[in-house]
Design an enzyme around this catalytic site. Sequence first.
Site, mmCIF file in Angstrom:
data_model
loop_
_atom_site.group_PDB
_atom_site.id
_atom_site.type_symbol
_atom_site.label_atom_id
_atom_site.label_comp_id
_atom_site.label_asym_id
_atom_site.label_seq_id
_atom_site.Cartn_x
_atom_site.Cartn_y
_atom_site.Cartn_z
ATOM 1 N N ASP A 114 0.839 -1.205 0.000
ATOM 2 C CA ASP A 114 0.000 0.000 0.000
ATOM 3 C C ASP A 114 0.873 1.254 0.000
ATOM 4 O O ASP A 114 1.992 1.240 0.512
ATOM 5 C CB ASP A 114 -0.884 -0.030 1.255
ATOM 6 C CG ASP A 114 -2.106 0.860 1.100
ATOM 7 O OD1 ASP A 114 -2.297 1.444 0.015
ATOM 8 O OD2 ASP A 114 -2.872 0.969 2.082
ATOM 9 N N ASN A 123 -11.214 -2.656 -5.769
ATOM 10 C CA ASN A 123 -10.488 -1.599 -6.493
ATOM 11 C C ASN A 123 -11.194 -1.148 -7.778
ATOM 12 O O ASN A 123 -10.838 -0.123 -8.364
ATOM 13 C CB ASN A 123 -9.056 -2.034 -6.843
ATOM 14 C CG ASN A 123 -8.114 -2.051 -5.643
ATOM 15 O OD1 ASN A 123 -7.187 -2.849 -5.580
ATOM 16 N ND2 ASN A 123 -8.345 -1.169 -4.666
#
Length: 238
Positions: free
Chosen positions: A22, A70
Amino acid sequence: MTNKTAISELSKLPTHIAFVPDGNGRWAERRGLPRLHGHRAGAENMQRMVTYLNEYPIKYVTLYGFSTENWSRPQDEVDGLFHLLEEFIITYVPEISKKGIQLRHIGRLNQLPEYLQIAIKNATELTSKNDRMTLNVAFNYGGRGEIVDATRQILTDGIKPEEIDERLFNSYLYTRDSPDVDLLIRTGDETRLSNFLIWQTAYSEYHFTKVLWPDFGKKDIDRALLSYSRRKRRFGGL
Ligand code: IPE
Ligand code: MG
């Protein structure tokens, strides 16, 4: 400690490491660059990290590339991520293959654009006989979706309720050929699992770091491995 030899001499290395890489977007934003530049830097770091882990060696590595959640990002970011994976496969898979790495895809392949499905299938076929390291790429992956898909297949196969146990269920997961995750590393200063490998991490050790994924380097992984080697895993025992 940054000395790899010293670490590889430690008795306990994880067999399976999973990454939630991330922080790509923030890495780019801090430099005044578009988010996709961060994803590109992240993909390049992926390649460096895989090479480094293969030297240890670590037997199984799973990377969270694109989650089923996503899709809610802006269309150009989603398309950019897809093209980046295709480019990554075309550029690096021959190299990865020479290193004895087997590439596998986990997630719902058939919802991805056709060009990407083809690239992924070619890469998995090309590397299918390699056995030094398995690299699972989670792309259009969701942990709950994986459990749903496994359940559907168990019913389709006509498995009787009394035949279902943890071992059988595990054999229906996308990760059926990999052992449970020993160490899960999440970069980018977030401390959550985000629907990643929820079955496979039931007894994992977790390592969270503030470092953004494109900056996560050798000394960071060595630090995570050292901290893992010092932990006592009891699996519910004493
Ligand atoms: C992680 O980086 C990569 C993917 C989810 C594909 P992010 O894009 O989540 O980066 P931040 O969290 O916005 O910095
Ligand atoms: Mg993020």
